[in-house]
Design a protein around this motif. Structure first.
Motif, PDB file in Angstrom:
ATOM      1  N   LEU A  51       0.868  -1.173   0.000  1.00 56.32           N
ATOM      2  CA  LEU A  51       0.000   0.000   0.000  1.00 56.32           C
ATOM      3  C   LEU A  51       0.907   1.226   0.000  1.00 56.32           C
ATOM      4  O   LEU A  51       1.482   1.590   1.015  1.00 56.32           O
ATOM      5  CB  LEU A  51      -0.907  -0.012   1.232  1.00 56.32           C
ATOM      6  N   HIS A  52       1.057   1.859  -1.170  1.00 55.53           N
ATOM      7  CA  HIS A  52       2.002   2.964  -1.320  1.00 55.53           C
ATOM      8  C   HIS A  52       1.405   4.306  -0.892  1.00 55.53           C
ATOM      9  O   HIS A  52       2.145   5.229  -0.558  1.00 55.53           O
ATOM     10  CB  HIS A  52       2.487   3.055  -2.760  1.00 55.53           C
ATOM     11  N   ALA A  53       0.098   4.442  -0.916  1.00 50.99           N
ATOM     12  CA  ALA A  53      -0.575   5.665  -0.473  1.00 50.99           C
ATOM     13  C   ALA A  53      -2.049   5.343  -0.276  1.00 50.99           C
ATOM     14  O   ALA A  53      -2.583   4.418  -0.901  1.00 50.99           O
ATOM     15  CB  ALA A  53      -0.409   6.797  -1.488  1.00 50.99           C
ATOM     16  N   TYR A  54      -2.703   6.120   0.591  1.00 50.70           N
ATOM     17  CA  TYR A  54      -4.133   5.913   0.797  1.00 50.70           C
ATOM     18  C   TYR A  54      -4.768   7.195   1.309  1.00 50.70           C
ATOM     19  O   TYR A  54      -4.103   8.058   1.891  1.00 50.70           O
ATOM     20  CB  TYR A  54      -4.407   4.771   1.787  1.00 50.70           C
ATOM     21  N   CYS A  55      -6.052   7.324   1.061  1.00 51.80           N
ATOM     22  CA  CYS A  55      -6.838   8.428   1.612  1.00 51.80           C
ATOM     23  C   CYS A  55      -8.276   7.954   1.732  1.00 51.80           C
ATOM     24  O   CYS A  55      -8.907   7.585   0.737  1.00 51.80           O
ATOM     25  CB  CYS A  55      -6.763   9.669   0.714  1.00 51.80           C
ATOM     26  N   LEU A  56      -8.774   7.933   2.951  1.00 50.48           N
ATOM     27  CA  LEU A  56     -10.151   7.529   3.225  1.00 50.48           C
ATOM     28  C   LEU A  56     -10.992   8.778   3.350  1.00 50.48           C
ATOM     29  O   LEU A  56     -10.784   9.573   4.269  1.00 50.48           O
ATOM     30  CB  LEU A  56     -10.223   6.698   4.512  1.00 50.48           C
ATOM     31  N   TYR A 143       2.647  10.527   7.015  1.00 48.57           N
ATOM     32  CA  TYR A 143       3.810   9.650   7.178  1.00 48.57           C
ATOM     33  C   TYR A 143       4.910   9.941   6.163  1.00 48.57           C
ATOM     34  O   TYR A 143       6.034   9.484   6.324  1.00 48.57           O
ATOM     35  CB  TYR A 143       3.372   8.187   7.078  1.00 48.57           C
ATOM     36  N   TYR A 144       4.572  10.685   5.117  1.00 43.83           N
ATOM     37  CA  TYR A 144       5.576  11.099   4.147  1.00 43.83           C
ATOM     38  C   TYR A 144       6.291  12.377   4.580  1.00 43.83           C
ATOM     39  O   TYR A 144       7.483  12.535   4.332  1.00 43.83           O
ATOM     40  CB  TYR A 144       4.931  11.333   2.780  1.00 43.83           C
ATOM     41  N   VAL A 145       5.549  13.295   5.194  1.00 42.38           N
ATOM     42  CA  VAL A 145       6.107  14.632   5.449  1.00 42.38           C
ATOM     43  C   VAL A 145       6.637  14.805   6.867  1.00 42.38           C
ATOM     44  O   VAL A 145       7.271  15.811   7.162  1.00 42.38           O
ATOM     45  CB  VAL A 145       5.055  15.726   5.156  1.00 42.38           C
ATOM     46  N   ASN A 146       6.384  13.867   7.749  1.00 40.70           N
ATOM     47  CA  ASN A 146       6.882  13.965   9.108  1.00 40.70           C
ATOM     48  C   ASN A 146       7.812  12.795   9.377  1.00 40.70           C
ATOM     49  O   ASN A 146       7.365  11.674   9.611  1.00 40.70           O
ATOM     50  CB  ASN A 146       5.730  13.968  10.115  1.00 40.70           C
ATOM     51  N   PRO A 147       9.134  13.017   9.348  1.00 33.33           N
ATOM     52  CA  PRO A 147      10.081  11.898   9.508  1.00 33.33           C
ATOM     53  C   PRO A 147      10.035  11.240  10.865  1.00 33.33           C
ATOM     54  O   PRO A 147      10.532  10.131  11.040  1.00 33.33           O
ATOM     55  CB  PRO A 147      11.446  12.566   9.272  1.00 33.33           C
ATOM     56  N   ARG A 211       6.594   3.254   2.285  1.00 31.83           N
ATOM     57  CA  ARG A 211       7.044   4.462   1.600  1.00 31.83           C
ATOM     58  C   ARG A 211       8.198   4.196   0.646  1.00 31.83           C
ATOM     59  O   ARG A 211       8.704   5.130   0.021  1.00 31.83           O
ATOM     60  CB  ARG A 211       7.505   5.498   2.641  1.00 31.83           C
ATOM     61  N   GLU A 212       8.620   2.956   0.515  1.00 36.15           N
ATOM     62  CA  GLU A 212       9.888   2.671  -0.154  1.00 36.15           C
ATOM     63  C   GLU A 212       9.898   3.078  -1.619  1.00 36.15           C
ATOM     64  O   GLU A 212      10.901   3.605  -2.110  1.00 36.15           O
ATOM     65  CB  GLU A 212      10.238   1.187  -0.004  1.00 36.15           C
ATOM     66  N   LEU A 217      12.162   7.762  -5.257  1.00 35.90           N
ATOM     67  CA  LEU A 217      11.998   8.889  -6.172  1.00 35.90           C
ATOM     68  C   LEU A 217      12.316  10.220  -5.505  1.00 35.90           C
ATOM     69  O   LEU A 217      12.630  11.198  -6.177  1.00 35.90           O
ATOM     70  CB  LEU A 217      10.566   8.917  -6.712  1.00 35.90           C
ATOM     71  N   PHE A 218      12.220  10.273  -4.192  1.00 37.22           N
ATOM     72  CA  PHE A 218      12.555  11.463  -3.405  1.00 37.22           C
ATOM     73  C   PHE A 218      13.556  11.043  -2.328  1.00 37.22           C
ATOM     74  O   PHE A 218      13.221  10.985  -1.154  1.00 37.22           O
ATOM     75  CB  PHE A 218      11.300  12.049  -2.738  1.00 37.22           C
ATOM     76  N   PRO A 219      14.787  10.728  -2.706  1.00 37.24           N
ATOM     77  CA  PRO A 219      15.697  10.063  -1.768  1.00 37.24           C
ATOM     78  C   PRO A 219      16.122  10.881  -0.564  1.00 37.24           C
ATOM     79  O   PRO A 219      16.128  10.385   0.551  1.00 37.24           O
ATOM     80  CB  PRO A 219      16.904   9.709  -2.647  1.00 37.24           C
TER      81      PRO A 219
END
Length: 247
Positions: A51-56, A143-147, A211-212, A217-219
């Protein structure tokens, strides 16, 4: 005419959208969102997937699904079938919860993966639910923008003064019985205000979330460049929409 068979191969990635029948709500309270995440977890045990991304949202959801050894239709049958059975039992309903067939669009390239993930994460902004999609609690963007957030950590939170009021597409008056709401399929424009609070502290994302692929793509660093990318995609969307309106 028979429904055409969906094409599939191991490792394929799809943008999946599934809506409530007649665009009726499929999430009526925070507990429903949490249950859906648990269904995603249970599905992982029987039909492995990424599951690479989701939005409910409220009457539909978006998933960016990567297949492994099982075809997409098997994964989706488990997800929608399990949740629909639980939803009908909880609210004492019968019949279809989702539209007859979910939509799935293969993602053909790395650029497509980037663009679709940004589109999914910008959905609450496009629906005027919130001013900044980072604060929407039921998507993977946080989870992408907050390390500091990991699969086992609490969700991204706000102070009381920073909390946003979500003007959701699902607007239910507390005085309206749930059975009446779902059985009559009201016009969305007639639904009143409904506020969805943040998930309980410590509520993790689905176990299949990873997120892998995006990280490749955004290393360095993912949380900065991906956030800027999502913002640029939204601005581009607004420009294109404005040009269409003028023409």
């Amino acid at each position: 005419m028979p429904i055409p068979k969906r094409q599939w191969y191991p490792g394929a990635i799809y943008h999946v959208i599934s809506r409530g029948i007649r665009r009726s709500p499929i999430f009526l309270c925070p507990g429903d969102f949490i249950k859906f995440n648990r269904v995603l977890d249970n599905t992982l045990q029987y039909t492995p997937y990424h599951l690479h991304a989701y939005c409910l949202m409220t009457n539909h959801y978006h998933l960016l699904v990567g297949t492994k050894s099982d075809p997409l239709h098997k994964i989706m049958h488990s997800i929608n079938g399990s949740y629909a059975t639980w939803f009908n039992k909880k609210y004492k309903l019968s019949g279809h919860v989702f539209e007859n067939r979910y939509s799935s669009h293969p993602v053909p390239s790395d650029y497509g993966l980037m663009a679709v993930s940004a589109y999914i994460h910008n959905n609450p902004l496009a629906a005027n639910m919130i001013d900044d999609p980072i604060y929407y609690p039921w998507s993977s963007l946080q989870y992408y923008v907050n390390p500091e957030l990991t699969a086992g950590s609490p969700h991204f939170s706000q102070s009381i003064s920073e909390r946003k009021t979500f003007n959701l597409s699902l607007n239910i008056k507390e005085s309206v019985p749930v059975n009446s709401l779902v059985d009559t399929y009201p016009n969305p424009s007639e639904w009143s205000s409904f506020i969805v609070p943040n998930p309980p502290s410590g509520s993790p994302p689905p176990k299949a979330f990873t997120r892998e692929r995006i990280r490749q793509l955004f290393p360095v660093p993912l949380h900065i460049y991906y956030k800027k990318y999502v913002e640029r995609e939204w601005k581009l969307h607004c420009i294109q929409k404005s040009m269409k309106t003028k023409s």
